[in-house]
Design a protein around this motif. Structure first.
Motif, PDB file in Angstrom:
ATOM      1  N   GLU A   1       0.828  -1.218   0.000  1.00 15.63           N
ATOM      2  CA  GLU A   1       0.000   0.000   0.000  1.00 15.63           C
ATOM      3  C   GLU A   1       0.854   1.256   0.000  1.00 15.63           C
ATOM      4  OE1 GLU A   1      -3.004   0.088   3.044  1.00 15.63           O
ATOM      5  OE2 GLU A   1      -3.489  -1.996   2.606  1.00 15.63           O
TER       6      GLU A   1
ATOM      7  N   VAL B   1       2.106   1.789  -3.397  1.00 19.54           N
ATOM      8  CA  VAL B   1       1.061   2.317  -4.285  1.00 19.54           C
ATOM      9  C   VAL B   1       0.850   3.807  -4.022  1.00 19.54           C
ATOM     10  CG1 VAL B   1      -1.410   2.210  -4.818  1.00 19.54           C
ATOM     11  CG2 VAL B   1      -0.090   0.106  -4.589  1.00 19.54           C
ATOM     12  N   LEU B   2       0.811   4.162  -2.731  1.00 19.66           N
ATOM     13  CA  LEU B   2       0.632   5.581  -2.392  1.00 19.66           C
ATOM     14  C   LEU B   2       1.776   6.413  -2.966  1.00 19.66           C
ATOM     15  CD1 LEU B   2      -0.632   5.354   1.316  1.00 19.66           C
ATOM     16  CD2 LEU B   2      -1.946   6.033  -0.683  1.00 19.66           C
ATOM     17  N   LYS B   3       3.000   5.869  -2.850  1.00 22.70           N
ATOM     18  CA  LYS B   3       4.146   6.608  -3.405  1.00 22.70           C
ATOM     19  C   LYS B   3       4.006   6.707  -4.925  1.00 22.70           C
ATOM     20  CE  LYS B   3       7.717   4.481  -1.148  1.00 22.70           C
ATOM     21  NZ  LYS B   3       9.151   4.272  -0.845  1.00 22.70           N
ATOM     22  N   ALA B   4       3.547   5.613  -5.540  1.00 23.62           N
ATOM     23  CA  ALA B   4       3.416   5.605  -7.004  1.00 23.62           C
ATOM     24  C   ALA B   4       2.419   6.656  -7.481  1.00 23.62           C
ATOM     25  CB  ALA B   4       2.980   4.221  -7.478  1.00 23.62           C
ATOM     26  N   ILE B   5       1.322   6.817  -6.729  1.00 19.97           N
ATOM     27  CA  ILE B   5       0.306   7.773  -7.212  1.00 19.97           C
ATOM     28  C   ILE B   5       0.623   9.207  -6.794  1.00 19.97           C
ATOM     29  CG2 ILE B   5      -1.508   6.038  -7.384  1.00 19.97           C
ATOM     30  CD1 ILE B   5      -2.744   7.093  -4.849  1.00 19.97           C
ATOM     31  N   GLY B   6       1.764   9.392  -6.166  1.00 15.58           N
ATOM     32  CA  GLY B   6       2.216  10.766  -5.934  1.00 15.58           C
ATOM     33  C   GLY B   6       2.399  11.184  -4.488  1.00 15.58           C
ATOM     34  N   PHE B   7       2.066  10.297  -3.546  1.00 11.64           N
ATOM     35  CA  PHE B   7       2.284  10.659  -2.143  1.00 11.64           C
ATOM     36  C   PHE B   7       3.797  10.695  -1.897  1.00 11.64           C
ATOM     37  CE2 PHE B   7      -2.118   9.697  -1.915  1.00 11.64           C
ATOM     38  CZ  PHE B   7      -2.615  10.317  -0.780  1.00 11.64           C
ATOM     39  N   SER B   8       4.241  11.760  -1.260  1.00 16.08           N
ATOM     40  CA  SER B   8       5.682  11.920  -1.052  1.00 16.08           C
ATOM     41  C   SER B   8       6.098  11.225   0.243  1.00 16.08           C
ATOM     42  CB  SER B   8       6.026  13.405  -0.959  1.00 16.08           C
ATOM     43  OG  SER B   8       5.414  13.949   0.183  1.00 16.08           O
TER      44      SER B   8
ATOM     45  N   ILE C   1       9.555   1.561  -4.926  1.00 15.26           N
ATOM     46  CA  ILE C   1       8.143   1.412  -5.306  1.00 15.26           C
ATOM     47  C   ILE C   1       7.930   0.102  -6.058  1.00 15.26           C
ATOM     48  CG2 ILE C   1       6.248   2.413  -6.639  1.00 15.26           C
ATOM     49  CD1 ILE C   1       7.506   5.168  -6.191  1.00 15.26           C
TER      50      ILE C   1
END
Lengths: 230, 385
Positions: free
Chosen positions: B288, B291-298, B377
């Motif tokens: 998870e 995935v969060l990092k992949a969608i742009g969460f820093s 990631i």
């Protein structure tokens, strides 16, 4: 149509201790804006590595990856994170939804990184869920949805920020035949109707046939272009 | 949906595990609070010592008495403003488990030298004039429901026999740290009784307490007092009240130190409990986070989420622990009257416990954050937990 993605002389070598494992060598690939490209190849051919580099979640050992005029191979991690949030939509094989969030909240996640107001976010989320045909499942949790529905929510999450490129890694790999068909129809619609550029990795020839361009990778080399798949 | 909502939802993803972690932290914080309360109570006698009081006791041990005849000589020492004396009375009330301090004090001077024990003029006058009366602390009165006029029966040991004292009044402690659990009886009455039953032990006091005047040098006054009785059969040792209290507590020093250390060991245990939960959560959510990092969460977002979750669990545990501390301290107090002071949870204990909980919440998140940040990631997305 212009080249949205330009991959120039890209090499990728994984290093572990003193062992070097070349994965991709001398890859050159241009993906036009609005294209639907399928990358096929056996396990270990480097297709997912190439996909990850196009998406900005991995970096080439050498060479250049330019997306929409921006050389992403030289960007910092934080700049890449920001770039991904506005340019890339991800569709994974196992959907990767957050199980404690509803379908609505999962789709809303990428919008939390934007400056949109709550009502604007609501509008975007409802619109994305409407496109994938799950307006009536907004309050459902992932475990209350079928595999196909989960993947549709994942697609809604991928398109909610209106990204230029959709990156799909084996999007039908975990689905039955009917659901896979529905997902591919949806992706074709996103490509034709919403003009999304899609780069998809698959090992399934039938799924690959839904794309407009098919390229094969073998042992880290990109084979010459074949005729359009669909 | 805000990130805070995501933190809350993640925290309660595994309800039983989160509940058990919070409970574990709560019990540990309660144990920390109890130990700190007891350590603070031990220390309160020392802390409440007055800077202008000196204590004179037998040079060898305070168990040995001193002659009452020293009183007049000591009064003449320059710098001594007031002086009083007292004896440890001992004895048993009901049985050994109902312990509280019992002193025979000079009714005419004791409350002047110890103004922090507040009693009314009328009560004092009754105490002075009625020999077999006593004054009890408000905490003691509350515990045993003593009221003015009640008779307290003590089975004597140092002074054998059955002793009855009528409660003449109840003193109120001026400060929170002032002892509220003692009983003071009339020294004159005790001495008269001793004269008849054990004449050899008459006119002896346990120790003297001097109040020195402003500007007097405590060290010099102490030396002058002790010089008076040098080479006598009962040489004296005069020291500040703080030193006297510290010496008195020295016998229990090892226990207090052990409790002190234990209280901080408990903080370590809290951290291990929470760190274990956080590490398990982070491992389960490797994909998870990727995935969060992949969608742009820093990285900053992930740090906030993991810290937030860790802090939320530790704070909930801390609040539970602090709430549990009060009834546990109260029930412990009922059989811990030997401390000579009313056990109460002090603000410093609450502040220390809260600070410990926050530090633990932050520290427990460090490893999971490190893991989430360092996982690529691409690796995280493929991770199977």
């Amino acid at each position: 149509m212009f080249d949205l993605i330009e991959i120039k002389d890209v090499e990728k070598v994984y290093r572990r201790d003193s062992i070097e494992a070349p994965v991709l060598s001398g890859i050159n690939l241009m993906v036009k804006d609005g294209e639907f490209l399928a990358l096929m190849g056996p396990s270990g051919s480097g297709k997912t590595t190439l996909l990850n580099m196009i998406a900005g979640i991995d970096k080439p050992t050498s060479g250049q990856i330019v997306v929409g005029g921006t050389d992403i191979s030289k960007m910092s991690e934080s700049a890449l994170a920001k770039w991904r949030s506005s340019n890339i939509g991800f569709i994974f094989q196992f959907y990767n939804l957050i199980p404690v969030l509803t379908a609505y909240e999962n789709v809303e996640l990428p919008l939390l990184l934007t400056k949109l107001s709550k009502s604007e976010r609501k509008q975007h989320v409802e619109s994305a869920l409407n496109i994938v045909g799950l307006s009536d499942r907004m309050k459902y949790y992932p475990k209350q949805l079928s595999g196909g529905q989960e993947q549709k929510v994942a697609i809604a999450r991928a398109i909610v920020t209106d990204p230029v490129i959709l990156i799909a890694d084996e999007p039908t790999g975990d689905l039955d035949k009917n659901s896979a068909e529905e997902i591919m129809t949806l992706m074709q619609r996103l490509n034709t109707e919403f003009k999304k550029t899609i780069v998809m990795v698959t090992h399934d020839a039938h799924t690959a046939s839904k794309a407009r361009v098919l390229r094969r990778l073998e042992k880290g080399d990109l084979l010459p272009a074949e005729a359009e798949a669909a | 949906m805000k990130v805070l909502k995501l933190i809350i939802k993640n925290t309660f993803r595994h309800k039983l595990r989160t509940f058990l972690t919070i409970l574990g932290i709560g019990v540990a914080v309660m144990a920390f609070g109890l130990l700190r309360t007891v350590v603070t109570a031990f220390d309160s006698g020392v802390q409440s010592s007055s800077a202008d009081r000196l204590v004179t006791r037998d040079a060898v041990t305070f168990i040995n008495p001193l002659p009452l005849s020293y009183l007049n000589q000591m009064k003449q020492v320059p710098g001594v403003k007031q002086i009083t004396y007292m004896n440890w009375f001992g004895g048993t009330y009901i049985d050994q488990s109902h312990f509280f301090a019992r002193y025979a004090v000079d009714p005419n001077t004791f409350f002047s030298v110890y103004p922090e024990y507040e009693i009314g003029r009328k009560t004092l006058s009754e105490f002075e004039s009625q020999p077999n009366t006593c004054i009890v602390g408000s905490g003691l009165a509350q515990r045993y429901n003593f009221k003015v006029g009640d008779v307290i029966t003590i089975d004597g040991d140092i002074y054998p026999g059955t002793w009855e004292f009528q409660v003449a009044g109840i003193y109120k402690p001026e400060f929170k740290s002032t002892d509220a659990m003692s009983m003071f009886l009339n020294w004159n009455y005790l001495n008269e009784e001793v004269k008849q039953t054990f004449p050899a032990r008459a006119d002896e006091v346990g120790w003297y307490v001097e109040r020195i005047g402003a500007g007097a040098n405590p060290g010099e006054v102490s030396r002058n007092i002790d010089a008076l009785f040098a080479n006598s059969p009962a040489e004296t040792k005069t020291e500040s009240e703080r030193q006297f209290q510290q010496g008195f507590l020295a016998s229990a020093g090892a226990i207090i130190s052990a409790m002190d250390y234990m209280s901080f060991v408990i903080v370590g245990i809290i951290m291990l409990v929470l760190a274990n939960t956080m590490i398990m959560s982070a491992r389960e959510r490797t994909r998870e986070y990727a995935v969060l990092k992949a969608i742009g969460f820093s990285g900053r977002h992930l740090i906030g989420m993991i810290f937030g979750e860790s802090l939320l669990v530790s704070l909930l545990g801390g609040v539970l622990g602090i709430f549990l501390t009060y009834p546990v301290v109260n029930s412990f107090a009922s059989f811990a009257s030997f401390l000579g002071t009313q056990l109460s949870v002090q603000s410093i204990t609450l502040i220390t416990a809260s600070a410990a909980v926050v530090i633990v919440g932050i520290a427990a998140a460090v490893f999971p954050i490190q893991r989430a940040m360092n996982t690529r990631i691409a690796d995280g997305i493929r991770f199977v937990g």
